[in-house]
Motif scaffolding. Structure first.
Motif, PDB file in Angstrom:
ATOM      1  N   CYS A  29       0.906  -1.204   0.126  1.00  0.00           N
ATOM      2  CA  CYS A  29       0.007   0.024   0.012  1.00  0.00           C
ATOM      3  C   CYS A  29       0.762   1.201   0.000  1.00  0.00           C
ATOM      4  CB  CYS A  29      -1.095  -0.050   1.309  1.00  0.00           C
ATOM      5  SG  CYS A  29      -1.877   1.623   1.580  1.00  0.00           S
ATOM      6  N   ASP A  30       0.479   2.129  -0.995  1.00  0.00           N
ATOM      7  CA  ASP A  30       1.263   3.261  -0.914  1.00  0.00           C
ATOM      8  C   ASP A  30       0.021   4.392  -0.389  1.00  0.00           C
ATOM      9  OD1 ASP A  30       2.443   5.616  -1.407  1.00  0.00           O
ATOM     10  OD2 ASP A  30       2.772   5.693  -3.474  1.00  0.00           O
ATOM     11  N   CYS A  31       0.046   4.540   1.039  1.00  0.00           N
ATOM     12  CA  CYS A  31      -0.892   5.481   1.497  1.00  0.00           C
ATOM     13  C   CYS A  31      -1.110   6.870   1.112  1.00  0.00           C
ATOM     14  CB  CYS A  31      -0.591   5.356   3.058  1.00  0.00           C
ATOM     15  SG  CYS A  31      -1.056   3.257   3.599  1.00  0.00           S
ATOM     16  N   SER A  32       0.368   7.332   0.941  1.00  0.00           N
ATOM     17  CA  SER A  32       0.386   8.641   0.597  1.00  0.00           C
ATOM     18  C   SER A  32      -0.511   8.973  -0.806  1.00  0.00           C
ATOM     19  CB  SER A  32       1.606   8.964   0.310  1.00  0.00           C
ATOM     20  OG  SER A  32       1.803  10.473  -0.170  1.00  0.00           O
ATOM     21  N   GLU A  76       3.776   8.358   8.362  1.00  0.00           N
ATOM     22  CA  GLU A  76       3.250   7.505   9.175  1.00  0.00           C
ATOM     23  C   GLU A  76       3.606   6.009   8.634  1.00  0.00           C
ATOM     24  OE1 GLU A  76       1.572   5.377  11.946  1.00  0.00           O
ATOM     25  OE2 GLU A  76       0.879   7.541  11.774  1.00  0.00           O
ATOM     26  N   GLY A  77       4.039   5.186   9.720  1.00  0.00           N
ATOM     27  CA  GLY A  77       4.650   3.717   9.196  1.00  0.00           C
ATOM     28  C   GLY A  77       3.551   2.705   9.528  1.00  0.00           C
ATOM     29  N   ASP A  78       2.562   3.111  10.305  1.00  0.00           N
ATOM     30  CA  ASP A  78       1.690   1.913  10.496  1.00  0.00           C
ATOM     31  C   ASP A  78       0.349   2.234   9.733  1.00  0.00           C
ATOM     32  OD1 ASP A  78      -0.180   0.117  11.662  1.00  0.00           O
ATOM     33  OD2 ASP A  78      -0.074   1.157  13.708  1.00  0.00           O
ATOM     34  N   ILE A  79       0.297   1.219   8.795  1.00  0.00           N
ATOM     35  CA  ILE A  79      -1.037   1.125   7.760  1.00  0.00           C
ATOM     36  C   ILE A  79      -2.250   1.366   8.612  1.00  0.00           C
ATOM     37  CG2 ILE A  79      -0.879  -1.213   7.544  1.00  0.00           C
ATOM     38  CD1 ILE A  79      -1.680  -0.923   4.486  1.00  0.00           C
ATOM     39  N   ASP A  80      -2.352   0.464   9.693  1.00  0.00           N
ATOM     40  CA  ASP A  80      -3.811   0.393  10.462  1.00  0.00           C
ATOM     41  C   ASP A  80      -4.297   1.870  11.041  1.00  0.00           C
ATOM     42  OD1 ASP A  80      -3.522  -2.403  10.216  1.00  0.00           O
ATOM     43  OD2 ASP A  80      -2.479  -2.674  11.946  1.00  0.00           O
TER      44      ASP A  80
END
Length: 130
Positions: A29-32, A76-80
């Motif tokens: 996942c690339d959350c950004s 952020e390092g935590d996907i949750d």
């Protein structure tokens, strides 16, 4: 006619959120990028944003909020925790028709004993990571 339009908007927004949030559990996942995609979607489709962009002061507040959240998402390092940033973003819109539905119960995990106790709990034991 107006009710039909509101229902259509709600359906589109719900569908988009389900699609975007379902992508959160992908292994890479690339959350950004996902966050930016959700922002773009709302900016193009949400009536609350259309109202914000016509008010210079509100638009500046909104832009500053989005930039702050984008920076936090990038760090952020935590996907949750990603869902928390989406919720904060939707709050920037001040739209009472859109939202992120989740229910979090805060736990005090301030000591090693509390952490061990939580890990032995039924809620922790039944948690499945996708």
């Amino acid at each position: 006619m107006i009710c039909e339009t509101v229902k259509n908007r709600k359906s589109i927004i719900c569908s988009a959120l389900l699609f975007f949030t379902s992508q959160l559990f992908a292994p890479n996942c690339d959350c950004s990028t996902q966050f930016s995609t959700v922002v773009t979607y709302f900016e193009n489709n949400n009536p609350a944003f259309q109202k914000i962009k016509t008010d210079r002061k509100e638009h500046q507040i909104y832009i500053a909020g989005v930039k702050k959240l984008q920076k936090q998402v990038e760090q952020e390092g935590d996907i949750d925790r990603y869902i928390l940033y989406l919720d904060s973003y939707v709050s920037l819109l001040k739209d009472h028709h859109s939202g992120i539905g989740f229910n979090l119960e805060r736990k005090d995990l301030g000591t090693a004993e509390l952490i061990d106790q939580f890990k032995r709990s039924a809620a922790y034991q039944k948690f499945e990571y996708f």
